[in-house]
Design a protein around this motif. Structure first.
Motif, PDB file in Angstrom:
ATOM      1  N   CYS A 248       0.828  -1.204   0.000  1.00  0.00           N
ATOM      2  CA  CYS A 248       0.000   0.000   0.000  1.00  0.00           C
ATOM      3  C   CYS A 248       0.864   1.257   0.000  1.00  0.00           C
ATOM      4  O   CYS A 248       1.957   1.270   0.561  1.00  0.00           O
ATOM      5  N   THR A 249       0.333   2.288  -0.619  1.00  0.00           N
ATOM      6  CA  THR A 249       0.964   3.601  -0.581  1.00  0.00           C
ATOM      7  C   THR A 249      -0.016   4.586   0.034  1.00  0.00           C
ATOM      8  O   THR A 249      -1.234   4.380  -0.013  1.00  0.00           O
ATOM      9  N   GLY A 250       0.504   5.638   0.605  1.00  0.00           N
ATOM     10  CA  GLY A 250      -0.349   6.633   1.231  1.00  0.00           C
ATOM     11  C   GLY A 250       0.431   7.874   1.593  1.00  0.00           C
ATOM     12  O   GLY A 250       1.548   8.092   1.114  1.00  0.00           O
ATOM     13  N   LYS A 251      -0.160   8.671   2.465  1.00  0.00           N
ATOM     14  CA  LYS A 251       0.457   9.924   2.891  1.00  0.00           C
ATOM     15  C   LYS A 251       0.329  10.052   4.399  1.00  0.00           C
ATOM     16  O   LYS A 251      -0.641   9.614   4.995  1.00  0.00           O
TER      17      LYS A 251
ATOM     18  N   ASP B  58       5.032  11.075   1.551  1.00  0.00           N
ATOM     19  CA  ASP B  58       4.611   9.772   1.051  1.00  0.00           C
ATOM     20  C   ASP B  58       5.058   8.674   2.013  1.00  0.00           C
ATOM     21  O   ASP B  58       6.113   8.768   2.640  1.00  0.00           O
TER      22      ASP B  58
ATOM     23  N   CYS C 151       0.281   6.678   8.894  1.00  0.00           N
ATOM     24  CA  CYS C 151       0.130   6.744   7.441  1.00  0.00           C
ATOM     25  C   CYS C 151      -1.332   6.515   7.066  1.00  0.00           C
ATOM     26  O   CYS C 151      -1.967   5.576   7.541  1.00  0.00           O
ATOM     27  N   GLN C 152      -1.873   7.364   6.217  1.00  0.00           N
ATOM     28  CA  GLN C 152      -3.224   7.204   5.691  1.00  0.00           C
ATOM     29  C   GLN C 152      -3.105   6.531   4.331  1.00  0.00           C
ATOM     30  O   GLN C 152      -2.567   7.108   3.398  1.00  0.00           O
TER      31      GLN C 152
ATOM     32  N   TRP D   5      -3.864   5.070   0.650  1.00  0.00           N
ATOM     33  CA  TRP D   5      -4.678   5.479  -0.483  1.00  0.00           C
ATOM     34  C   TRP D   5      -4.876   4.355  -1.480  1.00  0.00           C
ATOM     35  O   TRP D   5      -5.966   4.133  -1.970  1.00  0.00           O
ATOM     36  N   ASP D   6      -3.811   3.658  -1.814  1.00  0.00           N
ATOM     37  CA  ASP D   6      -3.887   2.662  -2.868  1.00  0.00           C
ATOM     38  C   ASP D   6      -3.152   1.396  -2.419  1.00  0.00           C
ATOM     39  O   ASP D   6      -2.059   1.476  -1.874  1.00  0.00           O
ATOM     40  N   CYS D   7      -3.756   0.248  -2.674  1.00  0.00           N
ATOM     41  CA  CYS D   7      -3.154  -1.038  -2.300  1.00  0.00           C
ATOM     42  C   CYS D   7      -3.239  -2.014  -3.462  1.00  0.00           C
ATOM     43  O   CYS D   7      -4.205  -2.010  -4.217  1.00  0.00           O
TER      44      CYS D   7
END
Length: 117
Positions: free
Chosen positions: A63-66, A72, A107-108, A110-112
């Protein structure tokens, strides 16, 4: 005369009880009817383990997030199942792992993306 009969009966009962708690039958003796002693060869054991391993699933969720500061961040979660679990269950566990890690990092997500084997 009653006392010796009582002692004899008591010793007989103790003898029967002690025989039922004795050691197991030697390998050369047959097992009595109704009792089974199933032994599996090493080939059968390994084939059973392979059958179970064929149904086991492992999932990796990336997963990526902010973060709250706008930076990032990335988190990887892992999940697995044994005999009765499929990919959806393994990936659900992996997503929970990723969510828990993201919470500790602040971390919030966003995409996984999921990879299941």
């Amino acid at each position: 005369m009653k006392r010796p009969v009582l002692w004899l009966a008591l010793l007989g009962v103790l003898g029967i009880v002690s025989l039922s708690c004795g050691p197991a039958a030697p390998d050369g003796q047959e097992t009595p009817p109704g009792e089974t002693s199933e032994t599996l060869s090493s080939e059968e054991l390994s084939s059973e383990a392979m059958d179970d391993a064929e149904f086991a699933r492992n999932c990796k969720v990336t997963c990526t997030g902010k973060t709250s500061s706008g930076a990032d961040c990335g988190v990887v979660g892992f999940g697995s199942t044994t005999f009765l679990g499929g990919c959806s269950k393994a990936c659900r566990f992996a997503r929970r792992d990723a969510d828990a890690k993201a919470a500790t990092y602040g971390c919030q997500l966003w995409d996984c993306s999921e990879i299941c084997r």
